[in-house]
Scaffold this motif. Structure first.
Motif, PDB file in Angstrom:
ATOM      1  N   PHE A  36       0.848  -1.192   0.000  1.00 33.87           N
ATOM      2  CA  PHE A  36       0.000   0.000   0.000  1.00 33.87           C
ATOM      3  C   PHE A  36       0.886   1.246   0.000  1.00 33.87           C
ATOM      4  N   ILE A  37       0.641   2.127  -0.960  1.00 33.90           N
ATOM      5  CA  ILE A  37       1.454   3.333  -1.105  1.00 33.90           C
ATOM      6  C   ILE A  37       0.678   4.538  -0.571  1.00 33.90           C
ATOM      7  N   PRO A  38       1.098   5.115   0.576  1.00 34.72           N
ATOM      8  CA  PRO A  38       0.448   6.350   1.042  1.00 34.72           C
ATOM      9  C   PRO A  38       0.707   7.467   0.048  1.00 34.72           C
ATOM     10  N   ASN A  39      -0.346   8.201  -0.308  1.00 33.11           N
ATOM     11  CA  ASN A  39      -0.208   9.201  -1.372  1.00 33.11           C
ATOM     12  C   ASN A  39      -1.115  10.389  -1.105  1.00 33.11           C
ATOM     13  N   ALA A  40      -1.078  11.344  -2.020  1.00 34.20           N
ATOM     14  CA  ALA A  40      -1.776  12.621  -1.822  1.00 34.20           C
ATOM     15  C   ALA A  40      -3.212  12.621  -2.338  1.00 34.20           C
ATOM     16  N   GLY A  41      -3.764  11.463  -2.665  1.00 34.78           N
ATOM     17  CA  GLY A  41      -5.174  11.407  -3.040  1.00 34.78           C
ATOM     18  C   GLY A  41      -5.454  11.458  -4.527  1.00 34.78           C
ATOM     19  N   PHE A  42      -4.465  11.119  -5.343  1.00 40.39           N
ATOM     20  CA  PHE A  42      -4.678  11.054  -6.787  1.00 40.39           C
ATOM     21  C   PHE A  42      -3.687  10.067  -7.386  1.00 40.39           C
ATOM     22  N   PHE A  46      -0.815  12.734 -20.201  1.00 44.67           N
ATOM     23  CA  PHE A  46      -1.253  12.258 -18.893  1.00 44.67           C
ATOM     24  C   PHE A  46      -2.737  12.506 -18.652  1.00 44.67           C
ATOM     25  N   ILE A  47      -3.263  11.784 -17.676  1.00 45.24           N
ATOM     26  CA  ILE A  47      -4.586  12.009 -17.091  1.00 45.24           C
ATOM     27  C   ILE A  47      -4.407  11.908 -15.583  1.00 45.24           C
ATOM     28  N   ALA A  48      -4.893  12.880 -14.830  1.00 45.02           N
ATOM     29  CA  ALA A  48      -4.890  12.792 -13.371  1.00 45.02           C
ATOM     30  C   ALA A  48      -6.277  12.345 -12.902  1.00 45.02           C
ATOM     31  N   ARG A  49      -6.297  11.488 -11.887  1.00 48.59           N
ATOM     32  CA  ARG A  49      -7.562  10.932 -11.406  1.00 48.59           C
ATOM     33  C   ARG A  49      -7.644  11.070  -9.893  1.00 48.59           C
ATOM     34  N   SER A  78     -13.241  10.534 -12.339  1.00 49.61           N
ATOM     35  CA  SER A  78     -12.980  11.914 -11.919  1.00 49.61           C
ATOM     36  C   SER A  78     -11.614  12.337 -12.436  1.00 49.61           C
ATOM     37  N   PHE A  79     -11.615  13.027 -13.587  1.00 53.07           N
ATOM     38  CA  PHE A  79     -10.371  13.371 -14.261  1.00 53.07           C
ATOM     39  C   PHE A  79     -10.068  14.862 -14.170  1.00 53.07           C
ATOM     40  N   TYR A  80      -8.777  15.198 -14.153  1.00 53.28           N
ATOM     41  CA  TYR A  80      -8.362  16.585 -14.276  1.00 53.28           C
ATOM     42  C   TYR A  80      -6.953  16.613 -14.858  1.00 53.28           C
ATOM     43  N   PHE A  81      -6.458  17.809 -15.190  1.00 56.48           N
ATOM     44  CA  PHE A  81      -5.264  17.890 -16.022  1.00 56.48           C
ATOM     45  C   PHE A  81      -4.315  18.983 -15.533  1.00 56.48           C
ATOM     46  N   ASP A  82      -3.889  18.835 -14.280  1.00 56.36           N
ATOM     47  CA  ASP A  82      -2.942  19.754 -13.665  1.00 56.36           C
ATOM     48  C   ASP A  82      -1.522  19.275 -14.009  1.00 56.36           C
ATOM     49  N   ARG A  83      -0.860  19.982 -14.928  1.00 54.38           N
ATOM     50  CA  ARG A  83       0.449  19.538 -15.414  1.00 54.38           C
ATOM     51  C   ARG A  83       1.522  19.576 -14.322  1.00 54.38           C
ATOM     52  N   SER A  84       1.305  20.379 -13.285  1.00 47.44           N
ATOM     53  CA  SER A  84       2.310  20.473 -12.226  1.00 47.44           C
ATOM     54  C   SER A  84       2.462  19.164 -11.451  1.00 47.44           C
ATOM     55  N   LEU A  85       1.480  18.262 -11.567  1.00 52.38           N
ATOM     56  CA  LEU A  85       1.550  16.983 -10.863  1.00 52.38           C
ATOM     57  C   LEU A  85       2.544  16.020 -11.505  1.00 52.38           C
ATOM     58  N   VAL A  86       2.866  16.269 -12.770  1.00 54.05           N
ATOM     59  CA  VAL A  86       3.756  15.350 -13.502  1.00 54.05           C
ATOM     60  C   VAL A  86       5.184  15.871 -13.391  1.00 54.05           C
ATOM     61  N   THR A  87       5.966  15.228 -12.547  1.00 53.04           N
ATOM     62  CA  THR A  87       7.322  15.682 -12.275  1.00 53.04           C
ATOM     63  C   THR A  87       8.289  15.201 -13.361  1.00 53.04           C
ATOM     64  N   TYR A 111      -1.535  -1.214 -22.497  1.00 55.56           N
ATOM     65  CA  TYR A 111      -1.424  -0.534 -23.794  1.00 55.56           C
ATOM     66  C   TYR A 111      -2.731   0.161 -24.166  1.00 55.56           C
ATOM     67  N   GLY A 112      -3.851  -0.258 -23.554  1.00 53.62           N
ATOM     68  CA  GLY A 112      -5.161   0.305 -23.866  1.00 53.62           C
ATOM     69  C   GLY A 112      -5.648   1.223 -22.765  1.00 53.62           C
ATOM     70  N   PHE A 113      -6.315   2.313 -23.149  1.00 57.99           N
ATOM     71  CA  PHE A 113      -6.839   3.300 -22.198  1.00 57.99           C
ATOM     72  C   PHE A 113      -7.814   4.173 -22.971  1.00 57.99           C
ATOM     73  N   SER A 114      -8.433   5.126 -22.304  1.00 55.28           N
ATOM     74  CA  SER A 114      -9.382   6.020 -22.966  1.00 55.28           C
ATOM     75  C   SER A 114      -8.625   7.112 -23.724  1.00 55.28           C
ATOM     76  N   HIS A 115      -8.506   6.943 -25.031  1.00 53.27           N
ATOM     77  CA  HIS A 115      -7.779   7.943 -25.815  1.00 53.27           C
ATOM     78  C   HIS A 115      -8.556   9.255 -25.895  1.00 53.27           C
ATOM     79  N   THR A 116      -9.884   9.191 -25.762  1.00 50.28           N
ATOM     80  CA  THR A 116     -10.682  10.419 -25.802  1.00 50.28           C
ATOM     81  C   THR A 116     -10.457  11.259 -24.549  1.00 50.28           C
ATOM     82  N   THR A 117     -10.285  10.601 -23.396  1.00 47.68           N
ATOM     83  CA  THR A 117      -9.968  11.339 -22.173  1.00 47.68           C
ATOM     84  C   THR A 117      -8.578  11.948 -22.269  1.00 47.68           C
ATOM     85  N   LEU A 118      -7.628  11.212 -22.830  1.00 53.36           N
ATOM     86  CA  LEU A 118      -6.264  11.708 -22.970  1.00 53.36           C
ATOM     87  C   LEU A 118      -6.214  12.982 -23.808  1.00 53.36           C
ATOM     88  N   LEU A 119      -7.075  13.099 -24.794  1.00 51.73           N
ATOM     89  CA  LEU A 119      -7.112  14.303 -25.633  1.00 51.73           C
ATOM     90  C   LEU A 119      -7.366  15.560 -24.810  1.00 51.73           C
TER      91      LEU A 119
END
Length: 350
Positions: A227-233, A246-249, A263-272, A311-319
């Motif tokens: 189990f990885i303790p994390n910041a909720g996403f 990326f997609i943030a969830r 529940s998706f969002y796209f805050d680029r600052s999350l991707v280090t 290899y598969g994911f929602s390409h429409t969400t990624l857009l």
């Protein structure tokens, strides 16, 4: 190969599996927009290899919800590749698809950043570990399935032992839960427009559920992940060639899982930068054509850990991310259309 010469075979068989987000729609649109010669083929026809002699490329977005796809797609793709066709997904990209145990072995073999994992293949070995080395909470996963419905948080030895008895006994069903999926999607909806959009997707879920019911029960193993303790996403990091998006969830209230929340969002600052470098490195070393990595950032060391990949994911969400990073870390304001990008690489469009 030049786009005026290449012939592309796009697999589709709606009686086996159909879904509104299937990548074959995007491939068709791209071929038509760029005057690329293509045909829809059915890889489940008895004479498919004879048919494929007329093509240069084969693309197939096969599904983990389809029993036939999981049993036969990789064999057909490999056979087409042996005939000289360029295929997607190829063997390095697809052999481990929807098998979290295979993913773990593969990622660990190159020392990718992953949580500690524990695999047991007899109840005796599992109980010995419980009595001597176990720490809780710990995450139990079935080797197959998506959307986190096959993921459980085991809080103590009793939970773990009961789980082990079931999976080493009659086994566990891997079919998606209608109740879980429906409730999680409604809880994460932020507006009436979102609710209406998700209601429109009900036929997709019914199709997935009906097909997945045919998949075999899971038994004979226990797969546990630290189990990885994390910041909720968590982050879905997608790498295709020299591009990364990326997609943030969000993790839902009272939950520990982000996958499947919708529940998706796209805050680029999350991707280090560390995550960008890590994802490119893994894809390069394992020779993936396209890969979506699920990262969580460990609160204890601030390092992104890969908990799954596909290899598969929602390409429409990624857009909706609106762009991608290149290998130097520069952001480009051009949405990454995964199926189109894959086809470009495959046919070397100039």
């Amino acid at each position: 190969m030049k786009n005026r010469k290449v012939r592309v075979a796009i697999h589709y068989n709606e009686s086996i599996f159909k879904h509104s987000t299937s990548w074959h729609f995007a491939w068709i649109n791209y071929c038509e927009a760029n005057n690329i010669d293509y045909s829809i083929v059915d890889c489940y026809k008895y004479d498919i290899l004879e048919t494929l002699k007329n093509y240069d490329c084969l693309v197939w977005h096969f599904s983990h919800y389809s029993l036939q796809d999981m049993l036969f797609a990789r064999s057909i793709l490999m056979s087409a590749e042996n005939m000289g066709l360029k295929v997607f997904p190829d063997v390095p990209t697809a052999w481990h698809f929807d098998d979290k145990i295979a993913e773990t072995y593969l990622l660990d073999s190159i020392q990718a950043p992953i949580p500690k994992a524990y695999m047991f293949y007899t109840l005796k070995d599992f109980v010995t570990w419980l009595d001597n080395d176990s720490k809780f909470p710990i995450v139990a996963k079935l080797r197959c399935g998506s959307g986190s419905n096959n993921v459980k948080l085991l809080k103590n030895r009793t939970d773990a032992y009961n789980y082990g008895k079931k999976i080493f006994g009659k086994g566990l069903v891997s079919t998606p839960s209608i109740l879980y999926k429906g409730s999680s999607q409604l809880k994460s909806a932020k507006s009436w427009a979102t609710i209406k959009a998700r209601i429109k997707r009900i036929p997709d879920f019914i199709e997935s559920f009906s097909k997945a019911r045919r998949l075999p029960r899971q038994q004979g193993y226990v797969y546990l992940q630290e189990f990885i303790p994390n910041a909720g996403f968590d982050l879905k990091i997608v790498v295709i060639g020299d591009k990364l998006s990326f997609i943030a969830r969000n993790i839902r209230e009272g939950e520990f899982r982000a996958s499947g929340s919708g529940s998706f969002y796209f805050d680029r600052s999350l991707v280090t930068k560390d995550i960008i470098d890590s994802a490119f490195s893994v894809s390069d070393r394992l020779r993936f054509q396209c890969m979506g990595y699920d990262y969580v950032i460990d609160d204890r060391d601030n390092i992104g850990k890969i908990i799954e990949m596909s290899y598969g994911f929602s390409h429409t969400t990624l857009l909706q991310a609106g762009g991608y990073w290149d290998r130097s870390g520069e952001w480009h304001d051009e949405p990454l259309n995964a199926p189109e990008e894959i086809l470009k690489h495959l046919i070397e469009v100039e």
